[in-house]
Design a protein around this motif. Structure first.
Motif, PDB file in Angstrom:
ATOM      1  N   CYS A  31       0.824  -1.207   0.000  1.00 39.43           N
ATOM      2  CA  CYS A  31       0.000   0.000   0.000  1.00 39.43           C
ATOM      3  C   CYS A  31       0.861   1.260   0.000  1.00 39.43           C
ATOM      4  CB  CYS A  31      -0.922  -0.019   1.224  1.00 39.43           C
ATOM      5  SG  CYS A  31      -2.066   1.370   1.337  1.00 39.43           S
ATOM      6  N   PHE A  32       1.958   1.249   0.729  1.00 38.96           N
ATOM      7  CA  PHE A  32       2.844   2.408   0.783  1.00 38.96           C
ATOM      8  C   PHE A  32       3.444   2.705  -0.588  1.00 38.96           C
ATOM      9  CE2 PHE A  32       7.295   3.854   1.212  1.00 38.96           C
ATOM     10  CZ  PHE A  32       7.075   5.122   1.723  1.00 38.96           C
ATOM     11  N   LYS A  33       3.955   1.659  -1.241  1.00 41.43           N
ATOM     12  CA  LYS A  33       4.544   1.857  -2.562  1.00 41.43           C
ATOM     13  C   LYS A  33       3.505   2.355  -3.562  1.00 41.43           C
ATOM     14  CE  LYS A  33       8.508  -1.298  -2.564  1.00 41.43           C
ATOM     15  NZ  LYS A  33       9.181  -2.409  -3.297  1.00 41.43           N
ATOM     16  N   PHE A  34       2.295   1.787  -3.489  1.00 44.82           N
ATOM     17  CA  PHE A  34       1.225   2.204  -4.393  1.00 44.82           C
ATOM     18  C   PHE A  34       0.887   3.676  -4.184  1.00 44.82           C
ATOM     19  CE2 PHE A  34      -3.300   3.123  -4.885  1.00 44.82           C
ATOM     20  CZ  PHE A  34      -3.496   2.808  -6.217  1.00 44.82           C
ATOM     21  N   THR A  35       0.693   4.061  -2.926  1.00 50.63           N
ATOM     22  CA  THR A  35       0.281   5.430  -2.629  1.00 50.63           C
ATOM     23  C   THR A  35       1.342   6.435  -3.049  1.00 50.63           C
ATOM     24  OG1 THR A  35      -0.959   4.555  -0.740  1.00 50.63           O
ATOM     25  CG2 THR A  35      -0.679   6.930  -0.844  1.00 50.63           C
ATOM     26  N   GLN A  36       2.598   6.112  -2.790  1.00 48.32           N
ATOM     27  CA  GLN A  36       3.683   6.999  -3.195  1.00 48.32           C
ATOM     28  C   GLN A  36       3.739   7.138  -4.720  1.00 48.32           C
ATOM     29  OE1 GLN A  36       7.117   7.878  -1.236  1.00 48.32           O
ATOM     30  NE2 GLN A  36       5.573   8.433   0.269  1.00 48.32           N
ATOM     31  N   ALA A  37       3.584   6.012  -5.409  1.00 45.46           N
ATOM     32  CA  ALA A  37       3.633   6.042  -6.880  1.00 45.46           C
ATOM     33  C   ALA A  37       2.440   6.801  -7.453  1.00 45.46           C
ATOM     34  CB  ALA A  37       3.668   4.615  -7.427  1.00 45.46           C
ATOM     35  N   LEU A  38       1.238   6.588  -6.877  1.00 44.39           N
ATOM     36  CA  LEU A  38       0.055   7.271  -7.381  1.00 44.39           C
ATOM     37  C   LEU A  38       0.126   8.770  -7.084  1.00 44.39           C
ATOM     38  CD1 LEU A  38      -2.593   6.651  -8.869  1.00 44.39           C
ATOM     39  CD2 LEU A  38      -3.724   6.569  -6.648  1.00 44.39           C
ATOM     40  N   ALA A  39       0.712   9.127  -5.948  1.00 48.80           N
ATOM     41  CA  ALA A  39       0.882  10.546  -5.623  1.00 48.80           C
ATOM     42  C   ALA A  39       1.779  11.216  -6.660  1.00 48.80           C
ATOM     43  CB  ALA A  39       1.467  10.702  -4.223  1.00 48.80           C
ATOM     44  N   ALA A  40       2.827  10.524  -7.096  1.00 51.00           N
ATOM     45  CA  ALA A  40       3.714  11.081  -8.127  1.00 51.00           C
ATOM     46  C   ALA A  40       2.963  11.272  -9.441  1.00 51.00           C
ATOM     47  CB  ALA A  40       4.920  10.168  -8.326  1.00 51.00           C
ATOM     48  N   LEU A  41       2.118  10.297  -9.793  1.00 55.07           N
ATOM     49  CA  LEU A  41       1.312  10.418 -11.010  1.00 55.07           C
ATOM     50  C   LEU A  41       0.307  11.568 -10.878  1.00 55.07           C
ATOM     51  CD1 LEU A  41       0.597   6.639 -11.747  1.00 55.07           C
ATOM     52  CD2 LEU A  41       2.124   8.156 -13.019  1.00 55.07           C
ATOM     53  N   ALA A  42      -0.267  11.710  -9.677  1.00 59.81           N
ATOM     54  CA  ALA A  42      -1.230  12.789  -9.444  1.00 59.81           C
ATOM     55  C   ALA A  42      -0.558  14.150  -9.588  1.00 59.81           C
ATOM     56  CB  ALA A  42      -1.848  12.637  -8.057  1.00 59.81           C
ATOM     57  N   GLU A  43       0.663  14.270  -9.082  1.00 65.95           N
ATOM     58  CA  GLU A  43       1.391  15.531  -9.220  1.00 65.95           C
ATOM     59  C   GLU A  43       1.632  15.876 -10.683  1.00 65.95           C
ATOM     60  OE1 GLU A  43       4.183  16.847  -5.667  1.00 65.95           O
ATOM     61  OE2 GLU A  43       4.764  14.858  -6.403  1.00 65.95           O
ATOM     62  N   GLU A  44       1.890  14.858 -11.492  1.00 63.79           N
ATOM     63  CA  GLU A  44       2.140  15.078 -12.920  1.00 63.79           C
ATOM     64  C   GLU A  44       0.933  15.667 -13.636  1.00 63.79           C
ATOM     65  OE1 GLU A  44       3.466  11.469 -14.697  1.00 63.79           O
ATOM     66  OE2 GLU A  44       5.298  11.343 -13.493  1.00 63.79           O
ATOM     67  N   ILE A  45      -0.280  15.396 -13.094  1.00 63.06           N
ATOM     68  CA  ILE A  45      -1.476  15.931 -13.747  1.00 63.06           C
ATOM     69  C   ILE A  45      -2.067  17.108 -12.956  1.00 63.06           C
ATOM     70  CG2 ILE A  45      -2.032  13.828 -14.996  1.00 63.06           C
ATOM     71  CD1 ILE A  45      -4.060  13.110 -12.857  1.00 63.06           C
ATOM     72  N   GLY A  46      -1.239  17.680 -12.065  1.00 63.69           N
ATOM     73  CA  GLY A  46      -1.617  18.946 -11.466  1.00 63.69           C
ATOM     74  C   GLY A  46      -1.975  18.971  -9.997  1.00 63.69           C
ATOM     75  N   VAL A  47      -2.043  17.823  -9.325  1.00 65.86           N
ATOM     76  CA  VAL A  47      -2.385  17.825  -7.897  1.00 65.86           C
ATOM     77  C   VAL A  47      -1.248  18.450  -7.093  1.00 65.86           C
ATOM     78  CG1 VAL A  47      -2.894  16.379  -5.878  1.00 65.86           C
ATOM     79  CG2 VAL A  47      -3.877  15.803  -8.109  1.00 65.86           C
ATOM     80  N   VAL A  48      -1.605  19.320  -6.160  1.00 63.88           N
ATOM     81  CA  VAL A  48      -0.620  19.964  -5.287  1.00 63.88           C
ATOM     82  C   VAL A  48      -0.669  19.304  -3.908  1.00 63.88           C
ATOM     83  CG1 VAL A  48       0.033  22.119  -4.130  1.00 63.88           C
ATOM     84  CG2 VAL A  48      -0.799  22.161  -6.500  1.00 63.88           C
TER      85      VAL A  48
END
Length: 416
Positions: A200-217
């Motif tokens: 879950c930790f690896k998933f959340t960290q990876a998804l957060a990086a993807l979210a940042e790429e599409i504009g999430v702050v």
């Protein structure tokens, strides 16, 4: 639309990603220095829709008394005079009957099955990697009465079309060869082939990086002090770095959600149920688990995560206490050693604890509140990782005014 999400655990990050995919301007706020550093960090690693079931079940009171008397007990209760805990316990017991159990389980299954499908699609679309495996889950029974009890629970699995397989001793060893040397300790099992595993930790960290790429702050290291209400709507989030304003606010703070909502007059019956895990490096792959094995006797999950084994369990009612107790580690080590003794490198365990946000009926709170602009995504208990991707998409649909792809009956805060 500008959306603020409070909490950067797996639920908050999943919600942020799906909202950003719909074109919203999303900000995630959390006191930690990065995503998934609290309850999402060291959970058992199982993505188990087939195991979605409320703890409030017929006969749970008697089982709880037995558990409290065990040496390696799955339940620990610290004395407390907290009226919220006593109120929660009364609601919990009120749900411990056949009718409510089946009703609550059907709600949990609905969201968990949908979430598993959303996760698969997300994986296909993004290539996100998190030590995932799709080899199912085995609920391991050491006693024949546990096998017999499992038969009654399969009816609701059938009603939702959840595939399952009842296993004898040899069947368990077929899917988990590492159990061969302890075959005499096994009476049978229930295999759920649609379940998965992953970090879950690896998933959340990876998804957060993807979210940042599409504009999430992501505003990490920001302490949330409260929500400011004007009239019938929320107008800002008060933080140690000043107020933050948006068009919608989503509370995804896990066990801390009710503390933020209570000053607003909203009662979210969520309590922290403390869980523990140890993470061990694989030493002998032939003796290590292939996927997730749930030891029904001790309520402990043993999961393979790449070159590691995650062992998680224990339900401890101790408020917001995050101290690590050696007795809980002893229980996790006992189960790991009893089933997969030579499969891991002993003495190299990472010991962790986290607070599971539990509702009395087991079903999370997902949706709008009576206060305008305010939404809640919390209370997932032991199944936050299982329900994360689906919860994120459902929340994104609700906030956007879209009809979710699944029936959300029974998921709202209005049921209390």
């Amino acid at each position: 639309m500008r959306v603020i999400i409070l909490g950067s655990g797996v639920i908050g990050v999943s919600t942020a990603y799906h909202l950003a995919q719909l074109g919203h301007e999303v900000t995630v706020v959390d006191r930690q220095t990065g995503p998934a550093l609290e309850t999402s960090y060291g959970n058992a690693g199982e993505i188990s829709p087939g195991c979605s079931a409320p703890w409030a079940a017929p006969g749970i009171a008697l089982k709880a008394i037995k558990w409290l008397c065990m040496k390696h007990r799955p339940l620990v209760v610290r004395p407390s005079l907290n009226p919220d805990l006593w109120r929660w316990t009364a609601q919990f017991l009120a749900n411990a009957n056949s009718h409510r159990y089946h009703q609550n389980k059907s709600r949990m299954l609905r969201l968990a099955e949908y979430s598993r499908d959303v996760l698969k699609q997300l994986r296909a679309d993004t290539g996100v990697s998190y030590d995932e495996r799709s080899r199912g889950t085995i609920q391991l029974f050491r006693k024949q009465q546990q096998v017999d009890a499992a038969l009654a629970d399969t009816q609701i699995l059938e009603s939702f079309g959840v595939p399952y397989e009842l296993l004898d001793r040899d069947g368990c060893i077929k899917y988990e060869p590492g159990l061969a040397s302890v075959r005499d300790k096994i009476s049978g099992g229930l295999r759920l082939p649609g379940d998965e595993t992953g970090d879950c930790f690896k998933f959340t960290q990876a998804l957060a990086a993807l979210a940042e790429e599409i504009g999430v702050v992501f505003k990490q290291g920001v302490v949330i002090r409260g929500l400011e209400k004007n009239g019938d709507a929320i107008v800002s989030v008060q933080t140690d770095q000043g107020p933050l304003q948006a068009d919608a606010y989503i509370v995804a703070l896990g066990s801390y959600t009710p503390l933020l909502l209570k000053p607003l007059g909203l009662r979210a019956p969520i309590i922290p149920v403390k869980g523990y895990s140890i993470t061990l490096p694989v030493k002998n792959p032939e003796r290590a688990p292939e996927s997730t094995l749930l030891d029904e006797t001790y309520k402990v999950a043993v999961t393979r995560l790449g070159d590691r084994i995650r062992v998680g369990g224990t339900a401890e009612l101790a408020g917001y206490d995050l101290r690590l107790h050696q007795a809980r580690k002893n229980t996790l080590e006992f189960v790991a050693d009893d089933l997969f003794g030579t499969g891991y490198a002993n003495g190299e365990a990472e010991f962790w604890t986290g607070l599971r946000p539990m509702t009395p009926d087991g079903t999370p709170i997902v949706g709008a509140t009576p206060i305008n602009k305010l939404y809640v995504a919390s209370g997932h208990g032991t199944l936050g990782w299982t329900m994360a991707a689906g919860t994120g998409r459902v929340m994104a649909d609700i906030v956007s005014g879209r009809k979710p792809e699944i029936d959300t009956e029974g998921l709202g805060i209005d049921r209390y």
